[in-house]
Design a protein around this motif. Structure first.
Motif, mmCIF file in Angstrom:
data_model
loop_
_atom_site.group_PDB
_atom_site.id
_atom_site.type_symbol
_atom_site.label_atom_id
_atom_site.label_comp_id
_atom_site.label_asym_id
_atom_site.label_seq_id
_atom_site.Cartn_x
_atom_site.Cartn_y
_atom_site.Cartn_z
ATOM 1 N N GLN A 87 63.047 32.615 76.363
ATOM 2 C CA GLN A 87 61.978 33.524 76.835
ATOM 3 C C GLN A 87 61.352 34.464 75.902
ATOM 4 O O GLN A 87 60.135 34.516 75.761
ATOM 5 N N TRP A 88 62.129 34.886 75.170
ATOM 6 C CA TRP A 88 61.621 35.893 74.215
ATOM 7 C C TRP A 88 61.042 35.281 73.129
ATOM 8 O O TRP A 88 59.849 35.645 72.819
ATOM 9 N N SER B 193 57.478 33.929 74.263
ATOM 10 C CA SER B 193 56.647 35.133 74.554
ATOM 11 C C SER B 193 55.911 35.523 73.119
ATOM 12 O O SER B 193 54.894 36.095 73.032
ATOM 13 N N GLN B 194 56.940 35.418 72.069
ATOM 14 C CA GLN B 194 56.507 35.931 70.423
ATOM 15 C C GLN B 194 55.493 34.750 70.217
ATOM 16 O O GLN B 194 54.602 35.215 69.468
ATOM 17 N N GLN C 248 53.475 33.066 71.987
ATOM 18 C CA GLN C 248 52.354 33.044 72.588
ATOM 19 C C GLN C 248 51.330 34.166 71.989
ATOM 20 O O GLN C 248 50.220 34.123 71.783
ATOM 21 N N LYS C 249 52.119 35.210 71.795
ATOM 22 C CA LYS C 249 51.469 36.445 71.095
ATOM 23 C C LYS C 249 50.540 36.221 69.984
ATOM 24 O O LYS C 249 49.625 36.356 69.671
ATOM 25 N N GLN D 126 47.782 33.768 70.552
ATOM 26 C CA GLN D 126 46.514 34.538 71.241
ATOM 27 C C GLN D 126 45.849 35.454 69.893
ATOM 28 O O GLN D 126 44.726 35.332 69.944
ATOM 29 N N LYS E 271 49.921 34.177 80.874
ATOM 30 C CA LYS E 271 50.768 34.579 79.820
ATOM 31 C C LYS E 271 52.403 34.619 80.170
ATOM 32 O O LYS E 271 52.667 34.915 81.650
ATOM 33 N N VAL E 272 53.149 34.246 78.968
ATOM 34 C CA VAL E 272 54.531 34.150 79.414
ATOM 35 C C VAL E 272 55.090 35.604 78.969
ATOM 36 O O VAL E 272 54.913 36.031 77.943
ATOM 37 N N THR E 273 55.689 36.072 80.028
ATOM 38 C CA THR E 273 56.095 37.535 79.635
ATOM 39 C C THR E 273 57.684 37.296 79.205
ATOM 40 O O THR E 273 58.253 36.859 80.142
ATOM 41 N N PHE E 274 58.011 38.260 78.683
ATOM 42 C CA PHE E 274 59.531 38.293 78.193
ATOM 43 C C PHE E 274 60.058 39.411 79.151
ATOM 44 O O PHE E 274 59.664 40.610 79.230
ATOM 45 N N GLN E 275 60.954 38.715 79.939
ATOM 46 C CA GLN E 275 61.824 39.763 80.783
ATOM 47 C C GLN E 275 63.276 39.575 80.480
ATOM 48 O O GLN E 275 64.018 38.540 80.524
#
Ligand code: ZN
Ligand code: ZN
Length: 319
Positions: free
Chosen positions: A73-74, A77-78, A80-81, A84, A107-111
């Motif tokens: 997940q992390w 999200s990296q 994708q950042k 973008q 957005k894929v958000t890292f949780q």
């Protein structure tokens, strides 16, 4: 790159751990505070097999899967950042020949969800030496923090297990008859009774040896307590008191017979020979017969051994 992962204990404050030894893979729980404050980085002991490994090798399979998921997940999200960011820049720099427009997608958000533990278990053990709290299903022999092996507790747990096993034989027989047939079920139950006898005696031998060594430097082995007279003699010699002061002569004679029966079951498939008759003084069999092991006998031996072990525990503490 470091991803912070938060561990959360179960309701009683325990953390799941798994033995990294490939033959064992025992899953146990240790109090999260003890794991943080008491256990060393270099040495953790498996409560079941005693394997020693550094503290970073005790993740359970479930925790490893959860951690991989968090890392994935992390990473997503990296990535994708970064994508973008570069698309935004490209659309800003577009000229009259090329036009790039950019609309951000979902957005894929890292949780970072903390890793939870399996629900708490019943049996909690406190180490006599270091106070570390462990929780297990089944039997544990060693403290994960200091490796201490609580002889008395382990022995009592083994005795209780055998007693429960013997007391549930009728239910087990019924169940086995449903799954197999009456013959097979009866043979399996008979094997179980014989195994219980062997378990009691081998647990006793180990207990007697370790208790003996608490107050005496003489080197002894578990086998020294396989012969009833010899075990008693050792305690008499080094502690000044022996079996005959703790047990009646009936109890001692019964113990001798049962120890000898276990011996021929182990080494002669249970067939009576001259040596057995001589060593046990058993008048109920003749040479060539196969000894029969009854559950009442196993229970009686268990009670005698318990009485004996309680006395041994007292005498080795006093010395
Ligand atoms: Zn282990
Ligand atoms: Zn300990």
């Amino acid at each position: 790159m470091e991803i912070p992962i938060e561990m959360v204990s179960d309701e009683k404050g325990y953390l799941d751990r798994e033995c990294p030894h490939e033959e064992c893979e025992f899953i146990f729980k240790i109090h999260i505070e003890d794991w943080k404050n008491k256990v060393s980085d270099e040495k953790v002991y498996c409560p079941r097999c005693g394997h020693i490994a550094p503290s970073d090798q005790w993740w359970t399979q479930q925790q490893l899967t959860d951690m991989k998921e968090i890392a994935m997940q992390w990473a997503l999200s990296q990535i994708q950042k970064t994508i973008q960011k570069s698309f935004k820049e490209m659309s800003r720099n577009s000229n009259k020949y090329v036009e790039i427009s950019y609309k951000p997608g979902k957005k894929v958000t890292f949780q970072n969800n903390p890793i939870g533990q399996q629900e708490e278990w019943e049996l909690e053990i406190h180490c006599d030496l270091c106070g570390t709290r462990t929780s297990v299903i089944g039997t544990a022999y060693f403290c994960p923090c200091c490796g201490h092996n609580a002889v008395d507790r382990v022995f009592n747990v083994s005795m209780d297990r055998v007693k429960n096993q013997i007391n549930s034989l009728n239910e087990m027989q019924e169940l086995l008859e449903k799954v197999y047939d009456k013959d097979t079920a009866t043979i399996m139950i008979q094997n179980l009774i014989e195994t219980s006898l062997k378990d009691i005696i081998s647990a006793y031998q180990k207990f007697a040896m370790e208790s003996f060594n608490k107050g005496c430097l003489k080197k002894v082995r578990p086998n020294d307590f396989q012969i009833v007279d010899k075990g008693s003699r050792l305690f008499n010699e080094y502690y000044g008191t022996g079996y005959e002061e703790w047990l009646t002569s009936d109890e001692i004679n019964f113990m001798i017979v049962m120890f000898q029966r276990r011996h021929i079951m182990e080494h002669n498939n249970g067939i009576v020979d001259d040596r057995y008759l001589h060593n046990s003084n058993d008048k109920t069999y003749r040479v060539g017969q196969r000894v029969v092991c009854k559950k009442e006998q196993v229970l009686r031996l268990l009670e005698i051994i318990k009485k004996l072990s309680e006395n041994i525990s007292l005498v080795v503490i006093i010395v």
